[in-house]
Design an enzyme around this catalytic site. Structure first.
Site, mmCIF file in Angstrom:
data_model
loop_
_atom_site.group_PDB
_atom_site.id
_atom_site.type_symbol
_atom_site.label_atom_id
_atom_site.label_comp_id
_atom_site.label_asym_id
_atom_site.label_seq_id
_atom_site.Cartn_x
_atom_site.Cartn_y
_atom_site.Cartn_z
ATOM 1 N N TRP A 10 0.811 -1.387 0.251
ATOM 2 C CA TRP A 10 0.010 0.065 -0.280
ATOM 3 C C TRP A 10 0.554 1.284 -0.532
ATOM 4 O O TRP A 10 -0.084 2.012 -0.135
ATOM 5 C CB TRP A 10 -0.777 -0.368 1.595
ATOM 6 C CG TRP A 10 -2.421 -0.782 0.930
ATOM 7 C CD1 TRP A 10 -2.259 -2.697 0.320
ATOM 8 C CD2 TRP A 10 -2.979 -0.879 1.616
ATOM 9 N NE1 TRP A 10 -3.309 -2.488 0.024
ATOM 10 C CE2 TRP A 10 -3.976 -2.348 1.531
ATOM 11 C CE3 TRP A 10 -3.652 -0.615 2.972
ATOM 12 C CZ2 TRP A 10 -4.547 -2.574 2.242
ATOM 13 C CZ3 TRP A 10 -5.172 -0.991 3.109
ATOM 14 C CH2 TRP A 10 -5.591 -1.911 3.424
ATOM 15 N N LYS A 11 2.294 0.670 0.756
ATOM 16 C CA LYS A 11 2.785 2.003 0.158
ATOM 17 C C LYS A 11 2.248 3.425 0.981
ATOM 18 O O LYS A 11 1.593 2.694 2.156
ATOM 19 C CB LYS A 11 3.260 2.801 -1.230
ATOM 20 C CG LYS A 11 3.663 1.412 -1.859
ATOM 21 C CD LYS A 11 4.238 2.615 -3.443
ATOM 22 C CE LYS A 11 4.216 1.020 -5.143
ATOM 23 N NZ LYS A 11 5.101 1.576 -5.186
ATOM 24 N N HIS A 94 13.121 -2.689 -1.147
ATOM 25 C CA HIS A 94 12.117 -1.576 -2.129
ATOM 26 C C HIS A 94 12.761 -0.601 -2.757
ATOM 27 O O HIS A 94 13.351 -0.241 -1.878
ATOM 28 C CB HIS A 94 10.450 -1.497 -1.432
ATOM 29 C CG HIS A 94 10.149 -0.486 -2.637
ATOM 30 N ND1 HIS A 94 9.609 -0.359 -3.148
ATOM 31 C CD2 HIS A 94 8.544 -1.340 -2.957
ATOM 32 C CE1 HIS A 94 8.552 -0.579 -4.585
ATOM 33 N NE2 HIS A 94 7.909 -0.995 -4.180
ATOM 34 N N GLU A 96 11.949 2.092 -4.128
ATOM 35 C CA GLU A 96 11.611 3.293 -3.288
ATOM 36 C C GLU A 96 12.887 3.160 -1.943
ATOM 37 O O GLU A 96 13.134 4.279 -1.618
ATOM 38 C CB GLU A 96 10.326 4.199 -3.400
ATOM 39 C CG GLU A 96 9.384 3.734 -4.114
ATOM 40 C CD GLU A 96 8.054 3.216 -4.439
ATOM 41 O OE1 GLU A 96 7.555 3.217 -3.377
ATOM 42 O OE2 GLU A 96 7.513 2.833 -5.362
ATOM 43 N N GLY A 169 4.964 1.542 -10.957
ATOM 44 C CA GLY A 169 3.996 3.253 -10.618
ATOM 45 C C GLY A 169 3.625 3.895 -12.327
ATOM 46 O O GLY A 169 3.828 4.953 -12.229
ATOM 47 N N SER A 209 3.285 -1.971 -12.130
ATOM 48 C CA SER A 209 2.346 -2.138 -12.648
ATOM 49 C C SER A 209 0.957 -3.420 -12.846
ATOM 50 O O SER A 209 0.550 -3.234 -14.246
ATOM 51 C CB SER A 209 2.227 -1.218 -14.201
ATOM 52 O OG SER A 209 3.343 -0.461 -13.818
ATOM 53 N N GLY A 230 1.402 -2.533 -6.077
ATOM 54 C CA GLY A 230 1.488 -1.201 -5.101
ATOM 55 C C GLY A 230 -0.347 -0.932 -5.788
ATOM 56 O O GLY A 230 -1.012 -1.114 -4.726
ATOM 57 N N GLY A 231 0.197 -0.057 -6.640
ATOM 58 C CA GLY A 231 -1.460 1.302 -6.437
ATOM 59 C C GLY A 231 -2.917 0.230 -7.135
ATOM 60 O O GLY A 231 -4.000 0.100 -6.364
HETATM 61 P P1 PGA Z 1 3.178 -0.828 -8.611
HETATM 62 O O1 PGA Z 1 3.941 -0.693 -7.179
HETATM 63 O O2 PGA Z 1 2.282 -2.002 -8.325
HETATM 64 O O3 PGA Z 1 2.307 0.540 -8.850
HETATM 65 O O4 PGA Z 1 3.953 -0.285 -9.880
HETATM 66 C C1 PGA Z 1 5.075 -2.119 -7.426
HETATM 67 C C2 PGA Z 1 5.915 -1.997 -5.966
HETATM 68 O O5 PGA Z 1 6.588 -1.129 -6.201
HETATM 69 O O6 PGA Z 1 6.002 -2.822 -4.887
#
Ligand code: PGA
Length: 253
Positions: A10-11, A94, A96, A169, A209, A230-231
């Site tokens: 969920w970040k 991760h 990020e 993302g 994605s 993620g999203g």
């Molecule tokens: P995303 O993120 O599905 O939004 O591309 C994946 C992730 O960073 O784990």
């Protein structure tokens, strides 16, 4: 047989109230789906509330990070012992975190070891930047990112997530074939390092994605054991779609 895993990252999204509402919405359907390890990784502050909400559920909870020390003067950090009371898994390394918080291969490995010691299952993320990809350095980068991961860590159930940074993302997912090829490389690398048993049992997820519209393309690939999402994990219909398709496609006929 490797049980597939779908983990929602969920970040830095959802307040506690929003997290509770989302899990209330997803839980009944998620509980009906078998043959997949279902994991939700909300922000730290929601873990306690969601743990209560998920009592008796097959949905597991994960954190998105931890610090490697057990306790002490580390203002703002969260320790493995604190997390072990609240969740079963933890995302480590991760991209990020590597990108915005300067996390190194060494730091990620310290975190992996600390997680395992506390009884948490790490989901270790690896992946190359667009520039490394363009320069043909993907395999070299992945090899370096895996260089410190011990046989013991795999043995204890560490999960890997291959996330090419250019796909996170961006809406530009890798193709199923590309992801399968690179994950195949990772598995062969582990085979060379630690032998067949470890290489065949480690679960390797794809991330970047992933949506309910493209999950099938990844999941039908033999090397891919699931996804780190993620999203799309913040939308009930998307997340349920991803989990359902994974359960069906990976079912042994
Ligand atoms: P995303 O993120 O599905 O939004 O591309 C994946 C992730 O960073 O784990």
């Amino acid at each position: 047989m490797r049980i597939p895993m779908i983990a929602g990252n969920w970040k830095m999204n959802t307040t506690v109230a929003e997290a509770v509402a989302l899990v209330k919405e997803m839980r009944p359907e998620l509980d009906r789906i078998d043959n997949v390890d279902k994991v939700i990784c909300p922000p730290f502050v929601s873990l306690a509330a969601l743990r209560e909400l998920l009592e008796g559920s097959s949905v597991k909870l994960g954190a998105q990070n931890l610090y490697f020390e057990e306790k002490g003067a580390y203002t703002g950090e969260i320790s493995p012992l604190m997390l072990a009371e609240l969740c079963q898994l933890v995302i480590i390394g991760h991209s990020e975190r590597r990108q915005y918080f300067n996390e190194t291969v060494e730091l990620a490995d310290k975190k992996v070891q600390a997680a395992l010691k506390a009884g948490l299952k790490p989901i270790l993320c690896i992946g190359e930047t667009p520039r490394e990809n363009d320069a043909g350095k993907t395999e070299e980068v992945l090899t370096r990112q895996l260089s410190l991961t011990s046989k013991q860590a795999y043995h204890t159930g560490l999960v890997l997530a291959y996330e090419p940074i250019w796909a996170i993302g961006t809406g530009k997912a890798a193709t199923g074939q590309q992801a399968n090829q690179t994950i195949g490389f990772i598995r062969r690398h582990i085979l060379k390092q630690y032998g067949k048993e470890i290489a065949q049992s480690v679960r390797i997820l794809y991330g970047g994605s992933v949506t309910a519209d493209n999950i099938a393309e990844f999941i039908k690939q033999p090397e891919i054991d699931g996804a780190l999402v993620g999203g799309a994990s913040l939308k009930t219909s998307q997340f349920l779609g991803i989990v359902k398709q994974t359960s069906e496609i990976k079912r042994v006929k």
